[in-house]
Motif scaffolding. Sequence first.
Motif, PDB file in Angstrom:
ATOM      1  N   PRO A  44      -4.834   8.638   1.701  1.00 11.83           N
ATOM      2  CA  PRO A  44      -5.487   9.065   2.941  1.00 11.83           C
ATOM      3  C   PRO A  44      -6.678   8.175   3.320  1.00 11.83           C
ATOM      4  N   ASP A  45      -7.180   7.406   2.395  1.00  7.93           N
ATOM      5  CA  ASP A  45      -8.417   6.670   2.639  1.00  7.93           C
ATOM      6  C   ASP A  45      -8.225   5.157   2.699  1.00  7.93           C
ATOM      7  N   THR A  46      -6.996   4.724   2.877  1.00  9.11           N
ATOM      8  CA  THR A  46      -6.687   3.293   2.957  1.00  9.11           C
ATOM      9  C   THR A  46      -7.289   2.553   1.766  1.00  9.11           C
ATOM     10  N   SER A  47      -7.286   3.173   0.602  1.00  6.52           N
ATOM     11  CA  SER A  47      -7.979   2.586  -0.550  1.00  6.52           C
ATOM     12  C   SER A  47      -7.050   1.862  -1.505  1.00  6.52           C
ATOM     13  N   ASP A  84       1.131  -9.081   0.137  1.00  5.22           N
ATOM     14  CA  ASP A  84       2.464  -9.673  -0.055  1.00  5.22           C
ATOM     15  C   ASP A  84       3.432  -8.697  -0.720  1.00  5.22           C
ATOM     16  N   LYS A  85       3.472  -7.482  -0.218  1.00  6.84           N
ATOM     17  CA  LYS A  85       4.367  -6.425  -0.688  1.00  6.84           C
ATOM     18  C   LYS A  85       4.132  -6.037  -2.154  1.00  6.84           C
ATOM     19  N   GLN A  86       2.979  -6.412  -2.705  1.00  8.09           N
ATOM     20  CA  GLN A  86       2.643  -6.079  -4.086  1.00  8.09           C
ATOM     21  C   GLN A  86       1.346  -5.285  -4.102  1.00  8.09           C
ATOM     22  N   PHE A  87       1.229  -4.386  -5.097  1.00  3.45           N
ATOM     23  CA  PHE A  87      -0.033  -3.689  -5.304  1.00  3.45           C
ATOM     24  C   PHE A  87      -1.095  -4.716  -5.644  1.00  3.45           C
ATOM     25  N   ASP A  88      -2.225  -4.668  -4.957  1.00  5.38           N
ATOM     26  CA  ASP A  88      -3.259  -5.663  -5.238  1.00  5.38           C
ATOM     27  C   ASP A  88      -4.434  -5.071  -6.008  1.00  5.38           C
ATOM     28  N   HIS A  89      -5.138  -4.146  -5.363  1.00  5.86           N
ATOM     29  CA  HIS A  89      -6.245  -3.505  -6.079  1.00  5.86           C
ATOM     30  C   HIS A  89      -6.593  -2.170  -5.424  1.00  5.86           C
ATOM     31  N   ILE A  90      -7.486  -1.421  -6.091  1.00 10.33           N
ATOM     32  CA  ILE A  90      -7.974  -0.166  -5.522  1.00 10.33           C
ATOM     33  C   ILE A  90      -9.362  -0.401  -4.947  1.00 10.33           C
ATOM     34  N   ASP A  91      -9.571   0.088  -3.733  1.00 11.88           N
ATOM     35  CA  ASP A  91     -10.862  -0.045  -3.078  1.00 11.88           C
ATOM     36  C   ASP A  91     -11.739   1.140  -3.513  1.00 11.88           C
ATOM     37  N   TYR A  92     -12.568   0.905  -4.538  1.00  9.78           N
ATOM     38  CA  TYR A  92     -13.360   2.014  -5.100  1.00  9.78           C
ATOM     39  C   TYR A  92     -14.520   2.443  -4.203  1.00  9.78           C
ATOM     40  N   HIS A 135       3.088  -1.052 -15.964  1.00 12.67           N
ATOM     41  CA  HIS A 135       4.164  -0.112 -15.641  1.00 12.67           C
ATOM     42  C   HIS A 135       4.557  -0.125 -14.167  1.00 12.67           C
ATOM     43  N   CYS A 136       3.806  -0.843 -13.315  1.00  8.65           N
ATOM     44  CA  CYS A 136       3.988  -0.731 -11.866  1.00  8.65           C
ATOM     45  C   CYS A 136       5.291  -1.392 -11.419  1.00  8.65           C
ATOM     46  N   ILE A 137       6.033  -0.701 -10.529  1.00  8.95           N
ATOM     47  CA  ILE A 137       7.258  -1.273  -9.976  1.00  8.95           C
ATOM     48  C   ILE A 137       7.068  -1.685  -8.502  1.00  8.95           C
ATOM     49  N   HIS A 138       5.833  -1.611  -8.027  1.00  9.21           N
ATOM     50  CA  HIS A 138       5.475  -2.008  -6.652  1.00  9.21           C
ATOM     51  C   HIS A 138       6.310  -1.278  -5.600  1.00  9.21           C
ATOM     52  N   CYS A 139       6.454   0.025  -5.776  1.00  7.92           N
ATOM     53  CA  CYS A 139       7.225   0.821  -4.814  1.00  7.92           C
ATOM     54  C   CYS A 139       6.414   1.124  -3.563  1.00  7.92           C
ATOM     55  N   GLN A 140       5.099   1.013  -3.644  1.00  3.81           N
ATOM     56  CA  GLN A 140       4.176   1.222  -2.511  1.00  3.81           C
ATOM     57  C   GLN A 140       4.036   2.679  -2.076  1.00  3.81           C
ATOM     58  N   PHE A 141       4.490   3.625  -2.879  1.00  5.67           N
ATOM     59  CA  PHE A 141       4.276   5.037  -2.542  1.00  5.67           C
ATOM     60  C   PHE A 141       2.771   5.338  -2.445  1.00  5.67           C
ATOM     61  N   CYS A 142       2.006   4.788  -3.396  1.00  5.26           N
ATOM     62  CA  CYS A 142       0.559   5.031  -3.390  1.00  5.26           C
ATOM     63  C   CYS A 142      -0.064   4.464  -2.125  1.00  5.26           C
ATOM     64  N   TRP A 143       0.465   3.326  -1.662  1.00  2.00           N
ATOM     65  CA  TRP A 143      -0.111   2.705  -0.451  1.00  2.00           C
ATOM     66  C   TRP A 143       0.104   3.603   0.763  1.00  2.00           C
ATOM     67  N   VAL A 144       1.335   4.111   0.914  1.00  2.00           N
ATOM     68  CA  VAL A 144       1.638   4.852   2.133  1.00  2.00           C
ATOM     69  C   VAL A 144       0.986   6.236   2.145  1.00  2.00           C
ATOM     70  N   GLN A 193      -9.299   2.753   9.443  1.00  2.00           N
ATOM     71  CA  GLN A 193      -9.998   2.261   8.263  1.00  2.00           C
ATOM     72  C   GLN A 193     -10.535   3.378   7.387  1.00  2.00           C
ATOM     73  N   GLY A 194     -10.784   3.043   6.142  1.00  2.00           N
ATOM     74  CA  GLY A 194     -11.382   3.996   5.210  1.00  2.00           C
ATOM     75  C   GLY A 194     -12.842   4.230   5.534  1.00  2.00           C
ATOM     76  N   GLY A 195     -13.473   5.087   4.745  1.00  4.83           N
ATOM     77  CA  GLY A 195     -14.877   5.388   4.982  1.00  4.83           C
ATOM     78  C   GLY A 195     -15.071   6.539   5.940  1.00  4.83           C
TER      79      GLY A 195
END
Lengths: 124, 317
Positions: free
Chosen positions: A63-66, A71-79, A51-60, B21-23
């Motif tokens: 709060p935790d840079t996660s 390349d302007k695409q959602f890559d993964h979540i840093d768990y 469903h992702c449209i790669h709008c990057q709202f989640c990226w910006v 950075q995170g963490g």
Amino acid sequence: MTEEHLLKGWEEFEAGAILYSFDGSSHHINNSIQHSVADWRAEKPVFNEEHCIHCQFCWVYCPDTSIISKDKQFDHIDYVHCKGCGICVDVCPTNPKSLVMFTEQTTNDEAIRNWPAKDTKKDA
Amino acid sequence: MSDIKQIKNLKDFSTSVERFQGGHRLCPGCSHSIIVREMLNATDDNICVSTATGCLEVCTAIYPYTSWDLSWIHIGFENAAAAISGTEAMYKALQKKGRPHSDKPTKFVAFGGDGGTYDIGFQSLSGAVERGHDFIYVCLDNEGYMNTGGQRSSSTPIGGATTTSPAGKVSYGEKRLKKDMVQIMAAHGCEFVAQVAPSKWKDLVKKTQRAYQASGPVYINAVSPCPTEWKFAPEKSMEICDLAVDSCVFPLYQIEDGHKVTVTYKPKVKKTVEEYCAAQGRFKHLFRPEFSHVIEDWQKRVDATWEYLLKREEAGI
């Protein structure tokens, strides 16, 4: 700073420590990224590529840079650094959402199988 | 003067190399780190940061870890502005002696909470601005001393329940009006003064880039909803932020050269102060009939301020 230094108590340190740049070998850095905050979390966000449209709202708004984008695409979540605040799910504009909170015990495959259906009320 | 980083949309913005950075140990849903990330990612130049004591400082610099991938200095609660002005003066002196640190220009940014800006750090900020150092002061305004358990500060709005201005049968919480720091800093003659909100990222980035281009002191007031002490669910941070902006409780505007007002965001549908208050637990007592006058008076003041800003923008004074 070596691992041996990290095991010292606060009163054993000499004054004026130098924290090196984050580049270089992992033994010489003191980035907070080495510290895991994953145990703060009761629910985790799960990403559904469909469903992702790669709008990057989640990226910006993470709060935790996660939310890691490449390349302007959602890559993964840093768990390791995600605290499970849920802002990424709240700001996700797609319908159904591309990010949904699931309990920590649910595996990502299981979560994607149980993905919520399109919310028709929202369209009306 | 450095080149402005081209950020046309979020996709461009997302290619930024993270320097925060995170963490770190900020609460889940804290807006501080969102503001800091957006501000640091708005430029590719070197940045030197100073922070006042507060949530941001204690959570990002737990010994021996740091979340900052840049030069960072912390001295005390009251002197974030003094520390950064000293750093800037030292940098200029070393440059004159032919010892530049890098090919890229260096920007100086101070982050302080509202306690470290409105109350405790005010004299050092006022002094640094008066001396005309080239730095940006960013106030992360979460309306209280949230790091120490939510005491009132001079930024706490009227009616807000905090641990030192509790609401009860008789009291409706904080009795004093919020200090208008943006106007105070504009009166100092800052080259650029602005109010920003993290949920309006484009407006924030544009103002930050304008601030990086300035050659004198800049003050930026950033609204930073605090899930812990404003008492709302962590995932609602950005919604509360939007509410604050759309209800004009935190109008987004800028003042250039101490007088030229520009309102940068005008909500299409203006929300009410009541909606803003209803979303937060710290104002829940205001919905009791005996305290309803607080919200009514507040709405009148917000409307008057909004009209005043629009009139000033129109008149260009």
